[in-house]
Design a protein around this motif. Structure first.
Motif, mmCIF file in Angstrom:
data_model
loop_
_atom_site.group_PDB
_atom_site.id
_atom_site.type_symbol
_atom_site.label_atom_id
_atom_site.label_comp_id
_atom_site.label_asym_id
_atom_site.label_seq_id
_atom_site.Cartn_x
_atom_site.Cartn_y
_atom_site.Cartn_z
ATOM 1 N N LEU A 120 -5.693 -3.867 4.006
ATOM 2 C CA LEU A 120 -5.145 -5.204 4.232
ATOM 3 C C LEU A 120 -5.540 -6.204 3.156
ATOM 4 N N GLY A 121 -6.292 -5.764 2.154
ATOM 5 C CA GLY A 121 -6.804 -6.682 1.143
ATOM 6 C C GLY A 121 -6.037 -6.649 -0.162
ATOM 7 N N PRO A 122 -6.379 -7.558 -1.083
ATOM 8 C CA PRO A 122 -5.690 -7.653 -2.372
ATOM 9 C C PRO A 122 -6.193 -6.627 -3.376
ATOM 10 N N GLU A 123 -5.456 -6.501 -4.459
ATOM 11 C CA GLU A 123 -5.845 -5.610 -5.556
ATOM 12 C C GLU A 123 -5.304 -6.174 -6.860
ATOM 13 N N LYS A 124 -6.102 -6.119 -7.907
ATOM 14 C CA LYS A 124 -5.676 -6.598 -9.225
ATOM 15 C C LYS A 124 -6.015 -5.569 -10.296
ATOM 16 N N ARG A 125 -5.626 -4.354 -10.001
ATOM 17 C CA ARG A 125 -5.940 -3.245 -10.913
ATOM 18 C C ARG A 125 -5.391 -3.515 -12.318
ATOM 19 N N GLY A 126 -6.256 -3.435 -13.318
ATOM 20 C CA GLY A 126 -5.837 -3.626 -14.698
ATOM 21 C C GLY A 126 -5.946 -5.051 -15.186
ATOM 22 N N SER A 127 -6.548 -5.943 -14.401
ATOM 23 C CA SER A 127 -6.665 -7.344 -14.798
ATOM 24 C C SER A 127 -7.317 -7.473 -16.162
ATOM 25 N N ARG A 128 -6.738 -8.340 -16.989
ATOM 26 C CA ARG A 128 -7.268 -8.521 -18.351
ATOM 27 C C ARG A 128 -8.114 -9.793 -18.388
ATOM 28 N N PHE A 129 -9.373 -9.629 -18.804
ATOM 29 C CA PHE A 129 -10.247 -10.790 -18.807
ATOM 30 C C PHE A 129 -11.106 -10.863 -20.064
ATOM 31 N N GLU A 130 -10.670 -10.197 -21.132
ATOM 32 C CA GLU A 130 -11.517 -10.144 -22.319
ATOM 33 C C GLU A 130 -11.692 -11.503 -23.005
ATOM 34 N N PHE B 77 -4.841 5.470 -11.519
ATOM 35 C CA PHE B 77 -3.458 5.916 -11.366
ATOM 36 C C PHE B 77 -2.934 5.668 -9.949
ATOM 37 N N ILE B 78 -3.708 6.074 -8.949
ATOM 38 C CA ILE B 78 -3.212 5.971 -7.567
ATOM 39 C C ILE B 78 -3.476 4.601 -6.957
ATOM 40 N N GLY B 79 -4.300 3.782 -7.595
ATOM 41 C CA GLY B 79 -4.607 2.456 -7.070
ATOM 42 C C GLY B 79 -5.995 2.389 -6.472
ATOM 43 N N ARG B 80 -6.628 1.227 -6.591
ATOM 44 C CA ARG B 80 -7.992 1.052 -6.076
ATOM 45 C C ARG B 80 -8.025 1.220 -4.550
ATOM 46 N N ARG B 81 -7.101 0.565 -3.868
ATOM 47 C CA ARG B 81 -7.154 0.566 -2.404
ATOM 48 C C ARG B 81 -6.809 1.932 -1.830
ATOM 49 N N ARG B 82 -5.815 2.611 -2.410
ATOM 50 C CA ARG B 82 -5.473 3.945 -1.906
ATOM 51 C C ARG B 82 -6.657 4.895 -2.078
ATOM 52 N N ALA B 83 -7.380 4.768 -3.194
ATOM 53 C CA ALA B 83 -8.539 5.631 -3.421
ATOM 54 C C ALA B 83 -9.618 5.380 -2.375
ATOM 55 N N MET B 84 -9.884 4.112 -2.069
ATOM 56 C CA MET B 84 -10.919 3.784 -1.087
ATOM 57 C C MET B 84 -10.524 4.227 0.318
ATOM 58 N N LEU C 152 0.829 -1.203 0.000
ATOM 59 C CA LEU C 152 0.000 0.000 0.000
ATOM 60 C C LEU C 152 0.864 1.253 0.000
ATOM 61 N N PHE C 153 2.062 1.161 0.554
ATOM 62 C CA PHE C 153 2.954 2.318 0.663
ATOM 63 C C PHE C 153 4.061 2.304 -0.398
ATOM 64 N N ARG C 154 3.953 1.397 -1.357
ATOM 65 C CA ARG C 154 4.866 1.380 -2.496
ATOM 66 C C ARG C 154 4.130 1.956 -3.701
ATOM 67 N N TRP C 155 4.794 2.832 -4.416
ATOM 68 C CA TRP C 155 4.131 3.412 -5.588
ATOM 69 C C TRP C 155 4.076 2.417 -6.737
ATOM 70 N N ARG C 156 5.179 1.710 -6.959
ATOM 71 C CA ARG C 156 5.173 0.723 -8.036
ATOM 72 C C ARG C 156 4.383 -0.514 -7.615
ATOM 73 N N GLN C 157 3.913 -1.245 -8.588
ATOM 74 C CA GLN C 157 3.008 -2.351 -8.333
ATOM 75 C C GLN C 157 3.680 -3.697 -8.580
ATOM 76 N N GLY D 91 -0.563 -8.520 -7.673
ATOM 77 C CA GLY D 91 -0.443 -8.730 -6.240
ATOM 78 C C GLY D 91 -1.302 -7.764 -5.483
ATOM 79 N N SER D 92 -0.923 -7.477 -4.274
ATOM 80 C CA SER D 92 -1.755 -6.730 -3.362
ATOM 81 C C SER D 92 -2.036 -5.320 -3.815
ATOM 82 N N ASP D 93 -1.082 -4.638 -4.444
ATOM 83 C CA ASP D 93 -1.367 -3.299 -4.970
ATOM 84 C C ASP D 93 -1.035 -3.288 -6.435
#
Length: 516
Positions: free
Chosen positions: A464-474, A339-346, A25-30, A497-499
């Motif tokens: 404390l939860g996972p994140e899969k921002r940008g997941s490709r499922f087409e 851009f900032i991540g799903r979890r950071r936004a929430m 959550l505190f790392r900018w890169r994913q 992974g998590s962020d």
């Protein structure tokens, strides 16, 4: 740093995932896991792509993509209109049926309890048969049940109809967001998710406008329900005019032509056995979020009418302005989450909304309450604006219609007593109104304390939860379609992974489609 150049693999298990999620959550890169054409997995850090001009993102959608998105948005808006036609008219209905406001909100509890059953049935139907016809049936029956509500002669009949209403209302969300978002370009999903989620707020605005238009007489609630019925049936008829989701058809063609019920339910069992941790996490997250919205909005009009002693017109105007803030906030924060991540936004939105609570409940004038209500819901629904795409990205790929709908509605079921709890506590406790010294029901303190606790719960759970921002499922095959071999795709896939923003390597990794 060496640790950054060679990140550890994505954690497995509950405790390791929590620890890794919180650190990320505190790392900018994913953190992204890339699977190549040979099935080899490598973990790497990727930098989020800069935010793009929203107009350019809109242009990426084809005319057909826009049609699916708009129909999904209209279905979700009509669903919200149907629901809030009751919640904003609690005082009228209490007078009409000669009962307490707490008893009237029993109908809200019953509706939310039974929505999970409808979500399971229509969500699984959407995964097996497509998005079109389950949605058509949903919307037309919802309209008919709104009419049945109007003709409920007794309060017991009213509760029975609203319970049945919940069954069909529950099926809308999963199919609507799957149809609207599954064909959106990856980098546009945050923005489109934010817009889509605000269909719920826009439905509230339309219901409040209808309530303002019909006036404050006791019998006027029926007119609002007639409008809601026409809206739902119209959306169902419009959906008939457009084809099945292109993504669903292509995914179905990529597997075996016949989708058998046995294969479908076998894969459902496999998915639950494999993804039970994700299911539980999403249900907990959606329980918090549903408490968040229902506690902060369902009794807001009642709060203005009773504790602030506003007239129907002033209370309706305040409710409309509040939910306009929700529409704006959900769109903007959903867009920023790309851009900032799903979890950071929430987490950020939940924290700011908690800080705004005193300004939300303490003022006494209409302008002050309208302004604070606008900004409160800007952040409440701002956090919600991330949810449609966040749930889609966390979903097992072949179950993107059923998984978001079921987890959302199970959260709704657990949080179903929220409005009833608020009304019961507020009606049994009193505060002295500033200005005239009247003893009034304590809706403000009740809503404020509950919302503060809930906002904290959301911040901790998301952090404390996972994140899969940008997941490709087409290209994922639908549930029940057996894919015997690994299928290579030209555009790589990655497990985030998590962020994480599920990304692609520069050359593109080969995607594997696994049986769920």
């Amino acid at each position: 740093m060496a640790a950054d150049s060679n990140p550890e693999p994505i954690a497995k298990g509950t405790i390791p995932t929590i620890k890794q999620s919180f650190r990320d959550l505190f790392r900018w890169r994913q953190r992204v896991a890339i699977t190549n054409e040979y099935g080899e997995v490598a973990t790497e850090w990727q930098t989020p792509e800069p935010l793009q001009n929203p107009v350019k993102l809109f242009i990426q959608l084809s005319a057909k993509d826009w049609v699916f998105f708009i129909v999904g948005l209209l279905a979700w808006t009509a669903d919200a209109f149907d629901f809030h036609a009751l919640s904003i008219q609690t005082v009228k209905l209490a007078k009409y049926y000669e009962t307490s406001k707490t008893n009237v909100t029993t109908a809200i509890t019953l509706t939310l309890l039974l929505r999970s059953v409808g979500a399971a049935f229509f969500g699984l139907a959407g995964d097996k048969f497509g998005r079109k016809w389950p949605m058509v049936v949903n919307m037309i029956v919802l309209g008919l049940l709104q009419i049945a509500t109007i003709y409920s002669a007794t309060f017991q009949q009213f509760l029975a109809v609203r319970s049945l209403f919940g069954l069909f209302m529950g099926g809308v969300y999963g199919n609507a967001i799957a149809m609207a978002l599954e064909n959106c370009p990856v980098n546009a999903r945050g923005l489109m998710s934010g817009i889509l989620q605000q269909g719920y707020s826009f439905g509230y605005v339309l219901a409040a406008c209808a309530n303002l238009g019909v006036g404050g007489s006791t019998e006027s609630w029926k007119t609002v329900f007639w409008v809601a019925a026409g809206f739902s049936i119209a959306v169902g008829l419009v959906r008939i005019c457009f084809p099945e989701s292109n993504q669903f058809l292509e995914a179905k063609r990529s597997g075996k032509p016949k989708v058998t019920p046995a294969a479908f339910f076998r894969e459902t069992r496999h998915m639950l056995a494999k993804e039970w941790r994700m299911c539980i996490y999403c249900i907990i997250l959606m329980t918090w979020f549903n408490y968040y919205s229902h506690t902060s909005q369902d009794s807001y009009t009642t709060f203005l009418l009773t504790q602030k002693e506003f007239k129907n017109a002033a209370a309706s105007r305040g409710s409309i302005i509040m939910k306009v803030g929700a529409c704006v906030g959900g769109t903007i924060i959903g867009y920023l989450s790309q851009f900032i991540g799903r979890r950071r936004a929430m987490v950020g939105a939940a924290f700011i909304s908690a800080c705004l609570i005193p300004a939300w409940i303490l003022p006494t004038s209409e302008p002050s309450l309208s302004a604070s209500g606008f900004f409160m819901q800007f952040f409440v629904q701002g956090a919600w604006g991330v949810i449609p795409i966040h749930l889609n990205e966390l979903s097992p790929p072949a179950f993107r219609s059923s998984f978001p709908g079921i987890t959302y509605q199970l959260g709704n079921m657990i949080s179903s007593p929220s409005a009833q709890i608020v009304n019961a506590i507020a009606e049994s406790h009193f505060v002295t109104r500033a200005g005239n010294g009247d003893r009034v029901e304590a809706y403000g303190p009740t809503m404020g304390i509950a919302t503060a606790i809930i906002a904290l719960g959301i911040a901790v759970t998301a952090a404390l939860g996972p994140e899969k921002r940008g997941s490709r499922f087409e290209t994922t095959a639908p549930a029940g379609t057996d894919v015997e071999d690994l299928v290579k795709r030209p555009s790589g896939d990655a497990e985030a992974g998590s962020d994480s923003d599920v990304g692609r390597s520069e050359k593109g990794a080969e995607e594997r489609i696994e049986r769920v």
